[in-house]
Enzyme design. Sequence first.
Site, PDB file in Angstrom:
ATOM      1  N   SER A 110       0.834  -1.208   0.000  1.00  0.00           N
ATOM      2  CA  SER A 110       0.000   0.000   0.000  1.00  0.00           C
ATOM      3  C   SER A 110       0.864   1.251   0.000  1.00  0.00           C
ATOM      4  O   SER A 110       0.557   2.226  -0.692  1.00  0.00           O
ATOM      5  CB  SER A 110      -0.943  -0.001   1.206  1.00  0.00           C
ATOM      6  OG  SER A 110      -0.223  -0.171   2.410  1.00  0.00           O
TER       7      SER A 110
ATOM      8  N   ASN B 189       2.155   1.705  -3.661  1.00  0.00           N
ATOM      9  CA  ASN B 189       1.233   1.701  -4.797  1.00  0.00           C
ATOM     10  C   ASN B 189      -0.082   2.448  -4.591  1.00  0.00           C
ATOM     11  O   ASN B 189      -0.682   2.894  -5.567  1.00  0.00           O
ATOM     12  CB  ASN B 189       0.917   0.249  -5.190  1.00  0.00           C
ATOM     13  CG  ASN B 189       2.153  -0.510  -5.609  1.00  0.00           C
ATOM     14  OD1 ASN B 189       2.833  -0.131  -6.545  1.00  0.00           O
ATOM     15  ND2 ASN B 189       2.461  -1.588  -4.915  1.00  0.00           N
ATOM     16  N   TYR B 190      -0.548   2.566  -3.357  1.00  0.00           N
ATOM     17  CA  TYR B 190      -1.878   3.135  -3.136  1.00  0.00           C
ATOM     18  C   TYR B 190      -1.889   4.407  -2.296  1.00  0.00           C
ATOM     19  O   TYR B 190      -2.920   5.072  -2.215  1.00  0.00           O
ATOM     20  CB  TYR B 190      -2.790   2.091  -2.474  1.00  0.00           C
ATOM     21  CG  TYR B 190      -3.142   0.947  -3.384  1.00  0.00           C
ATOM     22  CD1 TYR B 190      -4.128   1.089  -4.363  1.00  0.00           C
ATOM     23  CD2 TYR B 190      -2.478  -0.269  -3.304  1.00  0.00           C
ATOM     24  CE1 TYR B 190      -4.445   0.049  -5.219  1.00  0.00           C
ATOM     25  CE2 TYR B 190      -2.784  -1.319  -4.157  1.00  0.00           C
ATOM     26  CZ  TYR B 190      -3.767  -1.150  -5.110  1.00  0.00           C
ATOM     27  OH  TYR B 190      -4.078  -2.171  -5.958  1.00  0.00           O
ATOM     28  N   LEU B 191      -0.776   4.739  -1.671  1.00  0.00           N
ATOM     29  CA  LEU B 191      -0.742   5.913  -0.794  1.00  0.00           C
ATOM     30  C   LEU B 191       0.019   7.046  -1.459  1.00  0.00           C
ATOM     31  O   LEU B 191       1.198   6.890  -1.803  1.00  0.00           O
ATOM     32  CB  LEU B 191      -0.087   5.555   0.543  1.00  0.00           C
ATOM     33  CG  LEU B 191      -0.798   4.464   1.350  1.00  0.00           C
ATOM     34  CD1 LEU B 191      -0.013   4.131   2.607  1.00  0.00           C
ATOM     35  CD2 LEU B 191      -2.216   4.893   1.703  1.00  0.00           C
TER      36      LEU B 191
END
Length: 601
Positions: free
Chosen positions: A555, A558-560
């Site tokens: 995360s 890639n997502y934060l």
Amino acid sequence: MRVVRLLRLRAALTLLGEVPRRPASRGVPGSRRTQKGSGARWEKEKHEDGVKWRQLEHKGPYFAPPYEPLPDGVRFFYEGRPVRLSVAAEEVATFYGRMLDHEYTTKEVFRKNFFNDWRKEMAVEEREVIKSLDKCDFTEIHRYFVDKAAARKVLSREEKQKLKEEAEKLQQEFGYCILDGHQEKIGNFKIEPPGLFRGRGDHPKMGMLKRRITPEDVVINCSRDSKIPEPPAGHQWKEVRSDNTVTWLAAWTESVQNSIKYIMLNPCSKLKGETAWQKFETARRLRGFVDEIRSQYRADWKSREMKTRQRAVALYFIDKLALRAGNEKEDGEAADTVGCCSLRVEHVQLHPEADGCQHVVEFDFLGKDCIRYYNRVPVEKPVYKNLQLFMENKDPRDDLFDRLTTTSLNKHLQELMDGLTAKVFRTYNASITLQEQLRALTRAEDSIAAKILSYNRANRVVAILCNHQRATPSTFEKSMQNLQTKIQAKKEQVAEARAELRRARAEHKAQGDGKSRSVLEKKRRLLEKLQEQLAQLSVQATDKEENKQVALGTSKLNYLDPRISIAWCKRFRVPVEKIYSKTQRERFAWALAMAGEDFEF
């Protein structure tokens, strides 16, 4: 439908630049505070839509060296007797032999898949002899590679330096490309060597042979006017193309899952930085639409059309639980993995009341990479009622959302906001959650160690939301024991320092001179230092225990939105190196240049 029309109008106005931006103080693109490095290289030399580069030149990928047969003294045994293997069969045997002490070789699926693929590599006479994996003995092969690894650890300084120089030479030759006149680092210039597929979770293809990739498997991508990379002697490329709408340099199809693998630019390159920036900006843009989208799907729970109801419930799950949409798979694909749109009735159980909550939905299915998703979550009553309706008169293997496909859902998302996908929702919710958790958990007066623990706890909430799991590391128990030993030793040092401080205080009270005062201050500083070290070790132990089965890195990378973390570091005086490694700081150079301490996602 009124809300959908408003969303479409808003999206159109946004594209035309007619919708007012949020205030600059909130860190919106365009504000001076956010665009700290307005001359940054990822903002320069932009091409028209779709075009990624004008010039791309590189040396192609580096291939794994050919197999070196085992020494004569290293033998394979079958039924207690040595068997001389052909080179092809021996190479595959070494893949298994290397892993002999690994948990994978105890798994029946891994063993079965390995043996099936290994027999395909054997000569006819070898297949006639070797018919059972249980009768195979790889002990000498395993010992050979263990000894080889041990020998590498005790190399002399000169030998290690020589290996380092060879690696650097390889990096210089294959690890860089020319992109629009600038030298850029390549991320993964080495093609993965052959081996056994492991997969994540209980993957049904674990143990299968990953075949050796040759130049004949590889498609090269470079500009027409550049020098085409030379393939290794005696070989030729599968294809050479010039596609400037993509950013990969070489591509091939791997043999186990038939998925395409790529040689890509390093994450710290201009193009990668620009792509990451745009990805997070798209997710930030959702903030201006999300309330209306949520109002719309709530209204659609009561729609007269079953298709609309199913889409609305699926969108609720994607939004609230960060579920992946799920892609349709080809018939016969081995791994039974699903996403939101492909959930079956058997993956969901409804509980009128559970865990002290009403309208509880229990999910249990294999998600991406065969990672199990299990969750019991209370939902809103209309969602619960709709699920009861969707499951009526269906068998366990029937689709839960039988009127919905990933394609139709994605089309609907695009109508709600240009560029909106399930992954954008996931990125938005992950980043917003991190920002809110950091705000709730961080205290300005905390020590650096305590602040980092708060950060990791915030990251952990996101990782759990996104179902980023990992197996407990095999070294966990040992490393925790070592840590507890250090904590105990530090406690003893603190107790001893506290006793010394008491003695120094008594001495100073009795003597009252400058020398005794100096000793007292020295003992006080020592105690404070030791107490701080003890606190850091305790925080480290707590952090390690809490995150032993949670993969924080997925995360985080890639997502934060990294600007959230960087702004937090600046606001609370935490060194960025404590959050991001050197490689990660290079990857997020664009964010380091942009984010001020007042940035908000």
